[in-house]
Design a protein around this motif. Sequence first.
Motif, PDB file in Angstrom:
ATOM      1  N   GLY A  35       1.882  -6.177  -7.299  1.00 10.44           N
ATOM      2  CA  GLY A  35       1.623  -4.762  -7.553  1.00 10.44           C
ATOM      3  C   GLY A  35       1.454  -3.974  -6.274  1.00 10.44           C
ATOM      4  N   GLU A  36       1.162  -2.700  -6.454  1.00 10.60           N
ATOM      5  CA  GLU A  36       0.991  -1.798  -5.318  1.00 10.60           C
ATOM      6  C   GLU A  36      -0.329  -1.060  -5.470  1.00 10.60           C
ATOM      7  OE1 GLU A  36       3.641   1.775  -4.714  1.00 10.60           O
ATOM      8  OE2 GLU A  36       4.530   0.365  -3.292  1.00 10.60           O
ATOM      9  N   LEU A  37      -0.972  -0.773  -4.368  1.00  8.88           N
ATOM     10  CA  LEU A  37      -2.236  -0.061  -4.356  1.00  8.88           C
ATOM     11  C   LEU A  37      -2.016   1.299  -3.715  1.00  8.88           C
ATOM     12  CD1 LEU A  37      -5.318  -0.351  -4.899  1.00  8.88           C
ATOM     13  CD2 LEU A  37      -5.532  -1.187  -2.560  1.00  8.88           C
ATOM     14  N   ILE A  38      -2.504   2.341  -4.364  1.00  7.80           N
ATOM     15  CA  ILE A  38      -2.373   3.696  -3.814  1.00  7.80           C
ATOM     16  C   ILE A  38      -3.689   4.062  -3.154  1.00  7.80           C
ATOM     17  CG2 ILE A  38      -1.974   6.123  -4.349  1.00  7.80           C
ATOM     18  CD1 ILE A  38      -0.311   5.161  -6.759  1.00  7.80           C
ATOM     19  N   LEU A  39      -3.620   4.420  -1.867  1.00  7.31           N
ATOM     20  CA  LEU A  39      -4.806   4.797  -1.106  1.00  7.31           C
ATOM     21  C   LEU A  39      -4.733   6.265  -0.728  1.00  7.31           C
ATOM     22  CD1 LEU A  39      -5.067   1.853   1.446  1.00  7.31           C
ATOM     23  CD2 LEU A  39      -6.328   2.126  -0.669  1.00  7.31           C
ATOM     24  N   GLY A  40      -5.878   6.885  -0.647  1.00  9.83           N
ATOM     25  CA  GLY A  40      -5.934   8.267  -0.197  1.00  9.83           C
ATOM     26  C   GLY A  40      -7.375   8.683  -0.022  1.00  9.83           C
ATOM     27  N   THR A  41      -7.552   9.814   0.549  1.00  8.23           N
ATOM     28  CA  THR A  41      -8.897  10.366   0.709  1.00  8.23           C
ATOM     29  C   THR A  41      -8.924  11.724   0.034  1.00  8.23           C
ATOM     30  OG1 THR A  41      -8.294  11.360   2.819  1.00  8.23           O
ATOM     31  CG2 THR A  41      -9.303   9.188   2.896  1.00  8.23           C
ATOM     32  N   TRP A  42     -10.094  12.110  -0.387  1.00  8.63           N
ATOM     33  CA  TRP A  42     -10.238  13.429  -0.963  1.00  8.63           C
ATOM     34  C   TRP A  42     -11.663  13.896  -0.723  1.00  8.63           C
ATOM     35  CZ3 TRP A  42     -13.824  14.328  -4.840  1.00  8.63           C
ATOM     36  CH2 TRP A  42     -14.360  13.185  -5.449  1.00  8.63           C
ATOM     37  N   ALA A  43     -11.843  15.176  -0.810  1.00  9.25           N
ATOM     38  CA  ALA A  43     -13.175  15.753  -0.655  1.00  9.25           C
ATOM     39  C   ALA A  43     -13.275  16.947  -1.586  1.00  9.25           C
ATOM     40  CB  ALA A  43     -13.414  16.191   0.791  1.00  9.25           C
ATOM     41  N   LEU A  44     -14.423  17.168  -2.137  1.00 15.42           N
ATOM     42  CA  LEU A  44     -14.669  18.289  -3.023  1.00 15.42           C
ATOM     43  C   LEU A  44     -15.259  19.430  -2.204  1.00 15.42           C
ATOM     44  CD1 LEU A  44     -14.802  19.418  -5.896  1.00 15.42           C
ATOM     45  CD2 LEU A  44     -17.063  18.404  -6.090  1.00 15.42           C
ATOM     46  N   ASP A  45     -14.590  20.559  -2.214  1.00 16.68           N
ATOM     47  CA  ASP A  45     -15.094  21.750  -1.526  1.00 16.68           C
ATOM     48  C   ASP A  45     -15.757  22.624  -2.578  1.00 16.68           C
ATOM     49  OD1 ASP A  45     -15.576  24.128  -0.226  1.00 16.68           O
ATOM     50  OD2 ASP A  45     -13.593  24.234   0.701  1.00 16.68           O
ATOM     51  N   PRO A  46     -17.085  22.732  -2.557  1.00 17.22           N
ATOM     52  CA  PRO A  46     -17.803  23.503  -3.579  1.00 17.22           C
ATOM     53  C   PRO A  46     -17.318  24.948  -3.710  1.00 17.22           C
ATOM     54  CG  PRO A  46     -19.339  22.247  -2.247  1.00 17.22           C
ATOM     55  CD  PRO A  46     -17.993  22.110  -1.612  1.00 17.22           C
ATOM     56  N   SER A  47     -16.918  25.565  -2.600  1.00 18.58           N
ATOM     57  CA  SER A  47     -16.466  26.958  -2.686  1.00 18.58           C
ATOM     58  C   SER A  47     -15.146  27.060  -3.458  1.00 18.58           C
ATOM     59  CB  SER A  47     -16.322  27.572  -1.290  1.00 18.58           C
ATOM     60  OG  SER A  47     -15.336  26.888  -0.555  1.00 18.58           O
TER      61      SER A  47
ATOM     62  N   ILE B  20       0.840  -1.193   0.000  1.00 19.69           N
ATOM     63  CA  ILE B  20       0.000   0.000   0.000  1.00 19.69           C
ATOM     64  C   ILE B  20       0.874   1.240   0.000  1.00 19.69           C
ATOM     65  CG2 ILE B  20      -1.699   1.341   1.291  1.00 19.69           C
ATOM     66  CD1 ILE B  20      -2.585  -1.250   2.647  1.00 19.69           C
ATOM     67  N   GLN B  21       0.580   2.139  -0.911  1.00 14.36           N
ATOM     68  CA  GLN B  21       1.208   3.455  -0.870  1.00 14.36           C
ATOM     69  C   GLN B  21       0.107   4.434  -0.485  1.00 14.36           C
ATOM     70  OE1 GLN B  21       2.549   5.127  -4.611  1.00 14.36           O
ATOM     71  NE2 GLN B  21       4.270   6.081  -3.547  1.00 14.36           N
ATOM     72  N   VAL B  22       0.336   5.189   0.563  1.00 16.43           N
ATOM     73  CA  VAL B  22      -0.682   6.105   1.059  1.00 16.43           C
ATOM     74  C   VAL B  22      -0.409   7.499   0.493  1.00 16.43           C
ATOM     75  CG1 VAL B  22      -1.705   7.123   3.129  1.00 16.43           C
ATOM     76  CG2 VAL B  22      -0.967   4.747   3.147  1.00 16.43           C
ATOM     77  N   ALA B  23      -1.365   8.012  -0.259  1.00 13.84           N
ATOM     78  CA  ALA B  23      -1.202   9.311  -0.910  1.00 13.84           C
ATOM     79  C   ALA B  23      -1.559  10.466   0.017  1.00 13.84           C
ATOM     80  CB  ALA B  23      -2.062   9.368  -2.169  1.00 13.84           C
ATOM     81  N   SER B  24      -2.466  10.223   0.944  1.00  8.83           N
ATOM     82  CA  SER B  24      -2.858  11.246   1.919  1.00  8.83           C
ATOM     83  C   SER B  24      -3.253  10.535   3.203  1.00  8.83           C
ATOM     84  CB  SER B  24      -4.017  12.091   1.386  1.00  8.83           C
ATOM     85  OG  SER B  24      -5.172  11.293   1.203  1.00  8.83           O
ATOM     86  N   ASP B  25      -3.320  11.285   4.284  1.00  8.71           N
ATOM     87  CA  ASP B  25      -3.687  10.675   5.569  1.00  8.71           C
ATOM     88  C   ASP B  25      -5.068  10.044   5.475  1.00  8.71           C
ATOM     89  OD1 ASP B  25      -1.339  11.741   6.384  1.00  8.71           O
ATOM     90  OD2 ASP B  25      -2.176  13.095   7.875  1.00  8.71           O
ATOM     91  N   ILE B  26      -5.164   8.833   5.990  1.00 16.02           N
ATOM     92  CA  ILE B  26      -6.436   8.105   5.988  1.00 16.02           C
ATOM     93  C   ILE B  26      -6.897   7.976   7.430  1.00 16.02           C
ATOM     94  CG2 ILE B  26      -7.554   5.910   5.476  1.00 16.02           C
ATOM     95  CD1 ILE B  26      -5.423   5.504   3.291  1.00 16.02           C
ATOM     96  N   GLN B  27      -8.110   8.418   7.727  1.00 12.69           N
ATOM     97  CA  GLN B  27      -8.709   8.245   9.041  1.00 12.69           C
ATOM     98  C   GLN B  27      -9.486   6.923   9.023  1.00 12.69           C
ATOM     99  OE1 GLN B  27      -8.464  10.403  11.794  1.00 12.69           O
ATOM    100  NE2 GLN B  27      -6.879  11.308  10.513  1.00 12.69           N
TER     101      GLN B  27
END
Length: 137
Positions: A118-130, A88-95
């Motif tokens: 292989g390797e799996l890239i994990l991360g979280t993201w959120a869309l901020d409408p503003s 696992i490669q972590v792209a951003s902090d995962i809670q």
Amino acid sequence: MSELVSPLASLDCCLLLRVLLVLPSKDAFSAGSISRSFKALLEQKEHVLDFWRSLDGSPGWHNQANFWLHTLAPAQQIGAYAALCGKIQVASDIQIPDRAVLAHLTALVESELGQSTGELILGTWALDPSELTALIS
């Protein structure tokens, strides 16, 4: 002292568990290989979990450097996740808020990678409408 601590018996055990709580999970649980006493202490799975939860109710997390899952699951479940971390490669902090999410994440990684190298890239993201509106304007 609370009922959660009583099965652990001594102040020395409580102090040791407090120290282990600040370490990343992989390091904390590997303390069981230091001595029989450490191993016996960490084998009191539910009592140790209850004690850690009484001290820190934080959700678990996994970032690029380490993961911290002490209060979520017993060592065996964390160990299963740790075994996958090399893939696992972590792209951003995962809670990781609870044991069910940890189990789901472990199963997801296992099903995606299987026996692959292989390797799996994990991360979280959120869309901020503003922010999106600012980009478009």
